[in-house]
Design a protein around this motif. Structure first.
Motif: not given
Ligand SMILES: Nc1ncnc2c1ncn2[C@@H]1O[C@H](COP(=O)(O)OP(=O)(O)OP(=O)(O)O)[C@@H](O)[C@H]1O
Ligand SMILES: Nc1ncnc2c1ncn2[C@@H]1O[C@H](COP(=O)(O)OP(=O)(O)OP(=O)(O)O)[C@@H](O)[C@H]1O
Ligand SMILES: [Mg+2]
Ligand SMILES: [Mg+2]
Lengths: 324, 328
Positions: A265, A269, A272, B220
């Motif tokens: 991270l 963006k 994953r 996130e």
């Protein structure tokens, strides 16, 4: 990038197992083994930074300690200047210690609280036979400056420093003896990002100025990418993939490397690749490919047969049956 | 609906070396169902601030609070010890970085969850056991019936954190405070836990205050973020706004100093010079002025007020109210 690809250190089929000493094992009377490092081979070229990444328990620290003969390997060789370090006697190895320096994650525990920074820095010089105090002091002050500390810090004690400053002292102490190779085990992991970037900048500058060869170990992939010329990816004690940094990030080939990179991270963006399950215990590593229990592409073959680490692109080695 | 409203909160701790104030005038609110992140370097006061919200530090004694904390129409700073226990047990749960030390090593994880369930509801042991297994399953623990009988040390770090989350959920809290719950975990395991936290947020409409030093984690999972420095929130706003147009120099530098997977490796990393000042030596004026590359005399003399702009708030003299951006 690097013109001469002269290996200064060559690790050949290095393995290290520990005997597990848990209560259960003792009661059952059966000795179990923790396979911390298994058949790892790679080389460090003069003047390069080699990064080792891997999750916790993948054997990074054990590999470092085994290379330095701080723990005896179970098998394999470590060749430095045409000598196999694993075959050296203790006093022969002692002479070489100066060439191979280790820098830890938390230098605080290894900095003597009763000594001033000056004394701490000069001690290795004294051990290695620099007799003149004036020369020792000159060297210590020069290194203080190179790691971004001030002359006044020479007289201070470790507890008066912040974590980042202590890491600088640890780096200065390792480099004061002009080592050939510095092995850094998670040197910035305990630091805040703002301090981490200060230390990374210093390390990069020192490496360049001194043409130092570095083995840089960390679990933080963006950090390793930033500092390394080449990178090896460890999983459960085995090398999964190795390549020069730009190729590895442009196209990671091993499914583990792909999933690992996708989990990072870094504020951008992205998609994953989720990995199911846990990292298996090194007490009972999976058969075949050690990654097959979590690999989204695993087949019967992967369960049965361990893939060899083979070169699939120039300079890129991968241990996977299916990478073409 | 606003679930939590904090106004001008100060937390003072009296130690034998004198009084320190790790939280110095913090104001914010959390809406129902919101996931908000608190970021800041080590020592910035994230843990003390979040523990102050449920007055967890009271146990250590010598704590003094100023300001206001309102949770669901309750004045938290005015609650009695018994009321606080109820608040902590029912409405607000907290999980920590180090799951293992929060679990009792002598009991199976199943029994610890059963205990937690039975303090909230009068249920038979058998029913509570069934529920406990369901909570373990919910947090993604494989074969929960077997894991019910495991002792904490027999589980991996990721599994221990799942157990902690299961325990925090039994009361179906309205607010979950997560203090660095993934910091000690590997990235692939961290990704699993973050997915779980998001799933729970959607499923239970639970608000989450997520504390971390990792800006990547914030981007996130958090819809909004607060940046702390030396016990103050120096900037806050919607996550995307903060990432795309940070206003405070500290936020800008924090974002820039993070190595990224696509950054230029030949350039030096932007770094923040110096270190965080100690609490006993808080700078005059803006607390970031000693490290700020843009600091002026005004910054070193006078503490900046909080400026607001479209949901973004920043405590910095360089902010130009008329322009809605930086002074040139
Ligand atoms: N002295 C020892 N005795 C028994 N087992 C050990 C010993 N040292 C390491 N191990 C085991 O070897 C494996 C590899 O450990 P190692 O510390 O090398 O991993 P690492 O990659 O450095 O992990 P981390 O990122 O957590 O530092 C682990 O399973 C560990 O428990
Ligand atoms: N009981 C205490 N007595 C005195 N000072 C304290 C106490 N608890 C915390 N502090 C101080 O308060 C400040 C804020 O600490 P806190 O633990 O909240 O930081 P943090 O942002 O959570 O840091 P980290 O990222 O390291 O967890 C620190 O300077 C700390 O030393
Ligand atoms: Mg290690
Ligand atoms: Mg904390």
């Amino acid at each position: 990038m690097k013109e001469d690809h002269q290996p200064i250190l060559e690790i050949r089929n290095l393995s290290k197992s520990f005997t597990a000493s848990g209560t259960l094992e003792k009661l059952s009377g059966k000795t179990k083994y923790v396979r911390a490092v298994n058949n790892v081979s790679f080389q460090l070229n003069k003047g390069e930074v080699y990064g080792l990444v891997g999750e916790s328990g993948s054997g990074k620290s054990t590999l470092a300690r085994t290379i330095l003969q701080l723990t005896k390997p179970s098998s394999g060789e470590v060749l430095y200047k045409n000598q196999d370090l694993t075959a050296l006697k203790i006093n022969e190895m002692r002479k070489l210690r100066k060439d191979l320096q280790l820098i830890f994650q938390d230098p605080f525990s290894s900095l003597n609280p009763r000594k001033t920074v000056g004394q701490i820095l000069e001690e290795p010089l004294r051990i290695h036979g620099v007799k003149k105090a004036a020369i020792r002091q000159e060297k210590a002050l020069a290194l203080l400056e190179q790691v971004g500390l001030q002359t006044e810090h020479y007289f201070r004690y470790p507890h008066e420093f912040s974590g980042g400053q202590r890491q600088r002292i640890g780096i200065a102490r390792a480099l004061i003896v002009d080592p050939e190779i510095a092995i850094l085990d998670e040197p910035v992991s305990a630091l805040d990002v703002s301090i981490q970037s200060q230390i990374l900048n210093i390390l990069k500058a020192l490496q360049k100025n001194l043409n130092l060869t570095m083995l840089f170990i960390a679990h933080d992939i963006s950090v390793v990418r930033y500092i390394s010329d080449r990178i090896g990816v460890l999983y459960l004690g085995e090398m999964m993939e190795e390549a020069d940094t730009d190729s590895l990030f442009a196209e990671p080939l091993h499914p583990y490397t792909q999933a690992l990179f996708s989990s990072v991270l870094d504020g951008s963006k992205k998609e994953r690749i989720p990995l199911k399950g846990e990292i298996p215990s090194p007490l009972a590593p999976p058969s075949g490919c050690v990654f097959h229990t979590r690999c989204p592409f695993a087949t019967e073959l992967c369960k049965e047969q361990k893939p060899k680490l083979r070169e699939v692109r120039a300079g890129q080695r991968v241990a996977c049956h299916f990478v073409k | 609906m606003t679930l939590l409203k904090v106004e001008q909160l100060h937390t003072h701790i009296h130690t034998n070396k004198g009084r320190v104030s790790p939280v110095r005038g913090v104001s914010f609110s959390i809406e129902k169902g919101e996931v908000t992140g608190v970021v800041g370097e080590s020592g910035s006061g994230k843990s003390v601030m979040s523990q102050s919200l449920i007055r967890l530090l009271d146990r250590e004694g010598n704590i003094e609070y100023n300001g206001q904390i309102h949770f669901d129409n309750k004045d938290v700073l005015a609650l009695s010890e018994a009321e606080l226990r109820k608040l902590r047990g029912n409405d607000i749960s907290i999980i920590f970085q180090d799951a293992l030390s929060s679990l009792n090593p002598l009991y199976t994880v199943g029994n610890q969850i059963v205990e937690a369930i039975r303090t909230h509801q009068s249920l038979s042991k058998k029913t509570a056991r069934k529920q406990a297994i369901e909570f373990l399953r919910l947090t993604g623990i494989p074969s929960p019936e077997t894991r019910f009988n495991s002792y904490p040390h027999e589980l991996s770090g990721g599994m221990q954190q799942r157990v902690m989350i299961a325990m925090a959920l039994v009361s179906k809290p309205k607010l979950l405070i997560a203090d660095e719950p993934t910091t000690a975990l590997d990235v692939t395991i961290q990704a699993q836990i973050l997915d779980l936290i998001i799933q729970l947020n959607t499923e239970f409409e639970m608000s989450i205050l997520f504390i971390t030093h990792d800006l990547g984690v914030v981007r996130e999972i958090c819809s909004s973020v607060k940046v702390m420095y030396l016990g103050q929130i120096v900037e806050e706003g919607p996550t995307e706004t903060i990432f795309n147009q940070p206003l405070h120099p500290y936020t800008k530098l924090l974002l820039a100093s993070m190595p990224k997977l696509n950054s230029d490796r030949t350039e030096p990393l932007p770094a923040i010079t110096g270190t965080v000042p100690s609490l006993s030596n808080i700078p005059k004026g803006c607390s970031f002025s000693t490290r700020c590359p843009y600091a002026t005399d005004l910054c070193r003399e006078q503490e900046p007020p909080m400026f607001s702009n479209d949901g973004q708030r920043v405590q910095c003299w360089l902010y130009d109210e008329e322009k809605g951006g930086w002074l040139d």
